[in-house]
Design an enzyme around this catalytic site. Structure first.
Site, PDB file in Angstrom:
ATOM      1  N   ASN A   4      43.738  49.246  39.910  1.00 37.51           N
ATOM      2  CA  ASN A   4      42.429  48.908  40.743  1.00 37.51           C
ATOM      3  C   ASN A   4      42.076  50.401  41.320  1.00 37.51           C
ATOM      4  O   ASN A   4      42.818  50.597  42.275  1.00 37.51           O
ATOM      5  CB  ASN A   4      42.789  47.745  41.410  1.00 37.51           C
ATOM      6  CG  ASN A   4      41.941  47.681  42.385  1.00 37.51           C
ATOM      7  OD1 ASN A   4      40.585  47.890  42.336  1.00 37.51           O
ATOM      8  ND2 ASN A   4      42.012  46.864  43.669  1.00 37.51           N
ATOM      9  N   TRP A   5      40.850  50.767  40.827  1.00 38.52           N
ATOM     10  CA  TRP A   5      40.405  51.860  41.629  1.00 38.52           C
ATOM     11  C   TRP A   5      39.852  51.803  42.695  1.00 38.52           C
ATOM     12  O   TRP A   5      39.183  52.699  43.535  1.00 38.52           O
ATOM     13  CB  TRP A   5      39.389  52.537  40.617  1.00 38.52           C
ATOM     14  CG  TRP A   5      40.007  53.596  39.485  1.00 38.52           C
ATOM     15  CD1 TRP A   5      41.296  53.535  39.375  1.00 38.52           C
ATOM     16  CD2 TRP A   5      39.549  54.313  38.561  1.00 38.52           C
ATOM     17  NE1 TRP A   5      41.612  54.226  38.071  1.00 38.52           N
ATOM     18  CE2 TRP A   5      40.353  54.676  37.619  1.00 38.52           C
ATOM     19  CE3 TRP A   5      38.155  54.410  38.293  1.00 38.52           C
ATOM     20  CZ2 TRP A   5      40.314  55.744  36.604  1.00 38.52           C
ATOM     21  CZ3 TRP A   5      37.718  55.400  37.039  1.00 38.52           C
ATOM     22  CH2 TRP A   5      38.808  55.837  36.531  1.00 38.52           C
ATOM     23  N   LYS A   6      39.580  50.472  43.437  1.00 37.09           N
ATOM     24  CA  LYS A   6      38.734  50.054  44.587  1.00 37.09           C
ATOM     25  C   LYS A   6      37.323  51.146  44.397  1.00 37.09           C
ATOM     26  O   LYS A   6      36.986  51.300  43.376  1.00 37.09           O
ATOM     27  CB  LYS A   6      39.581  50.404  45.776  1.00 37.09           C
ATOM     28  CG  LYS A   6      41.113  49.675  45.607  1.00 37.09           C
ATOM     29  CD  LYS A   6      41.841  49.675  46.712  1.00 37.09           C
ATOM     30  CE  LYS A   6      43.105  48.870  46.396  1.00 37.09           C
ATOM     31  NZ  LYS A   6      43.894  48.520  47.548  1.00 37.09           N
ATOM     32  N   HIS A  90      40.906  39.894  45.553  1.00 37.54           N
ATOM     33  CA  HIS A  90      41.635  40.748  46.269  1.00 37.54           C
ATOM     34  C   HIS A  90      41.715  40.607  47.863  1.00 37.54           C
ATOM     35  O   HIS A  90      40.631  40.267  48.064  1.00 37.54           O
ATOM     36  CB  HIS A  90      41.051  42.220  45.690  1.00 37.54           C
ATOM     37  CG  HIS A  90      42.135  43.402  46.240  1.00 37.54           C
ATOM     38  ND1 HIS A  90      42.238  43.697  47.324  1.00 37.54           N
ATOM     39  CD2 HIS A  90      42.943  43.881  45.468  1.00 37.54           C
ATOM     40  CE1 HIS A  90      43.057  44.567  47.352  1.00 37.54           C
ATOM     41  NE2 HIS A  90      43.584  44.872  46.331  1.00 37.54           N
ATOM     42  N   GLU A  92      41.421  42.696  50.155  1.00 35.65           N
ATOM     43  CA  GLU A  92      40.376  43.343  50.860  1.00 35.65           C
ATOM     44  C   GLU A  92      38.897  42.553  50.480  1.00 35.65           C
ATOM     45  O   GLU A  92      38.083  42.385  51.523  1.00 35.65           O
ATOM     46  CB  GLU A  92      39.844  44.686  50.106  1.00 35.65           C
ATOM     47  CG  GLU A  92      41.251  45.634  50.563  1.00 35.65           C
ATOM     48  CD  GLU A  92      41.557  46.603  49.613  1.00 35.65           C
ATOM     49  OE1 GLU A  92      40.736  47.129  48.713  1.00 35.65           O
ATOM     50  OE2 GLU A  92      42.968  47.123  49.684  1.00 35.65           O
ATOM     51  N   GLU A 162      49.928  40.262  45.876  1.00 40.85           N
ATOM     52  CA  GLU A 162      49.830  41.605  46.508  1.00 40.85           C
ATOM     53  C   GLU A 162      50.021  41.262  48.067  1.00 40.85           C
ATOM     54  O   GLU A 162      49.106  40.651  48.858  1.00 40.85           O
ATOM     55  CB  GLU A 162      48.431  42.017  46.348  1.00 40.85           C
ATOM     56  CG  GLU A 162      48.387  42.357  44.998  1.00 40.85           C
ATOM     57  CD  GLU A 162      47.236  43.549  44.781  1.00 40.85           C
ATOM     58  OE1 GLU A 162      47.388  44.361  43.748  1.00 40.85           O
ATOM     59  OE2 GLU A 162      46.045  43.617  45.567  1.00 40.85           O
ATOM     60  N   GLY A 168      48.417  50.166  50.296  1.00 42.13           N
ATOM     61  CA  GLY A 168      47.973  51.384  50.711  1.00 42.13           C
ATOM     62  C   GLY A 168      48.915  51.772  51.977  1.00 42.13           C
ATOM     63  O   GLY A 168      48.532  52.760  52.546  1.00 42.13           O
ATOM     64  N   SER A 208      51.479  49.433  47.045  1.00 41.99           N
ATOM     65  CA  SER A 208      52.338  50.604  46.926  1.00 41.99           C
ATOM     66  C   SER A 208      53.225  50.925  45.906  1.00 41.99           C
ATOM     67  O   SER A 208      54.445  51.402  45.842  1.00 41.99           O
ATOM     68  CB  SER A 208      52.942  50.883  48.176  1.00 41.99           C
ATOM     69  OG  SER A 208      52.265  50.882  49.463  1.00 41.99           O
ATOM     70  N   GLY A 229      47.014  50.159  42.759  1.00 43.75           N
ATOM     71  CA  GLY A 229      45.939  50.853  43.505  1.00 43.75           C
ATOM     72  C   GLY A 229      45.814  52.253  43.633  1.00 43.75           C
ATOM     73  O   GLY A 229      45.606  52.962  42.510  1.00 43.75           O
ATOM     74  N   GLY A 230      46.319  53.031  44.839  1.00 44.73           N
ATOM     75  CA  GLY A 230      46.180  54.144  45.240  1.00 44.73           C
ATOM     76  C   GLY A 230      46.671  55.322  43.778  1.00 44.73           C
ATOM     77  O   GLY A 230      46.195  56.087  43.577  1.00 44.73           O
TER      78      GLY A 230
HETATM   79  P1  13P Z   1      47.952  50.311  46.732  1.00 51.70           P
HETATM   80  O1  13P Z   1      48.804  50.371  45.290  1.00 51.70           O
HETATM   81  O2  13P Z   1      47.212  51.461  47.107  1.00 51.70           O
HETATM   82  O3  13P Z   1      48.939  49.934  47.995  1.00 51.70           O
HETATM   83  O4  13P Z   1      46.929  49.187  46.463  1.00 51.70           O
HETATM   84  C1  13P Z   1      47.460  47.964  45.723  1.00 51.70           C
HETATM   85  C2  13P Z   1      46.326  47.215  45.739  1.00 51.70           C
HETATM   86  O5  13P Z   1      45.649  46.445  46.374  1.00 51.70           O
HETATM   87  C3  13P Z   1      45.801  47.007  44.066  1.00 51.70           C
HETATM   88  O6  13P Z   1      45.045  45.851  43.865  1.00 51.70           O
END
Ligand code: 13P
Length: 244
Positions: A4-6, A90, A92, A162, A168, A208, A229-230
């Site tokens: 997920n590149w956000k 998600h 967020e 999640e 993050g 993470s 994510g990251g």
């Molecule tokens: P991180 O891997 O950056 O913690 O993010 C997880 C995430 O929200 C994937 O959707």
């Protein structure tokens, strides 16, 4: 193995990413790979991924097909661009855009109607975990958002656990904590949709995930994949995760 590149990367960055990423996962056939870039990059991602086994997903959708809904994007539009997946709810989205359990159901149904595979996210906040409410939160999210689906709809979704406190933050849930939560989710699935459906549904862990911890997470029986994510923003690190 989903990334997920956000809200990161432009279309140009997307093309550069695929040029590096694809050779690193060439020939991988025993696992699904999905990348979810921001909307404006979907077309570039689909075109770069063509002929490879990498599938492309969006990060959100609106439940209507079309209409006067400024700023939103529908399932049929995402499908028309060549996407196969879409992330729904998600944390967020839940946190910053007030997405409710009702939205989860509506969006999941809309995604399936548009022939997209929904990746539906659930997970507790730090305060909820610390006050012993993890099970209640997961149960409510499951019953509120996923429970109203028809059995044949449930059979087509992927769930992502999640925990908000692990996103993050560099604080990964230990494989044991993640497995325990996955078991709670699967138990809810069993109650609502039966043994067979619960055994079949794939539950991804997100929060993470890094090349260093993916192996111990994936070693757990209950963990069927990861949502990254990251670490998915760097082609080398995401390829290392895919090829764990
Ligand atoms: P991180 O891997 O950056 O913690 O993010 C997880 C995430 O929200 C994937 O959707």
């Amino acid at each position: 193995m989903a990334g997920n590149w956000k809200m990161y990367k432009t279309a140009k960055d997307t093309r550069a990413y695929f040029a590096k990423f694809l050779p690193l996962v060439n020939g991988v056939a025993d696992r699904e790979i999905v990348l979810c870039p921001p909307f404006p990059n979907l077309e570039a991602a689909v075109s770069e991924a063509q002929g490879s086994q990498v599938k492309i997903g969006a990060q959100n959708l609106y439940w209507g097909k079309e209409g006067a809904v400024t700023g939103e994007v529908s399932g049929p539009m995402i499908h028309a661009v060549g996407c196969t997946h879409v992330i729904i709810a998600h944390s967020e989205r839940r946190e910053y855009f007030n997405e409710s359990e009702e939205d989860v159901t509506r969006k999941t149904k809309a995604a399936l109607e548009a022939q997209l595979n929904p990746i539906v996210c659930v997970g507790e906040r730090l305060g909820e975990r610390e006050s012993g409410q993890t099970e209640r939160v997961l149960r409510e999210q499951f019953q509120g958002g996923i429970g109203p689906l028809a059995p044949e709809e449930f059979a087509q979704i992927v769930i992502a656990y999640e925990p908000v406190w692990a996103i993050g933050t560099g604080k990964t849930a230990t494989p044991e904590i993640a497995e325990e939560a996955h078991r709670m989710i699967r138990e809810e699935a069993r109650r609502r949709f039966g043994e067979d459906a619960a055994a079949k549904v794939r539950i991804l862990y997100g929060g993470s995930v890094k090349p260093e911890n993916v192996k111990s997470l994936m070693a757990k029986e209950e963990i069927d994949g990861v949502l990254v994510g990251g670490a998915s923003l760097d082609p080398q690190s995401f390829a290392a995760i895919v090829n764990f």
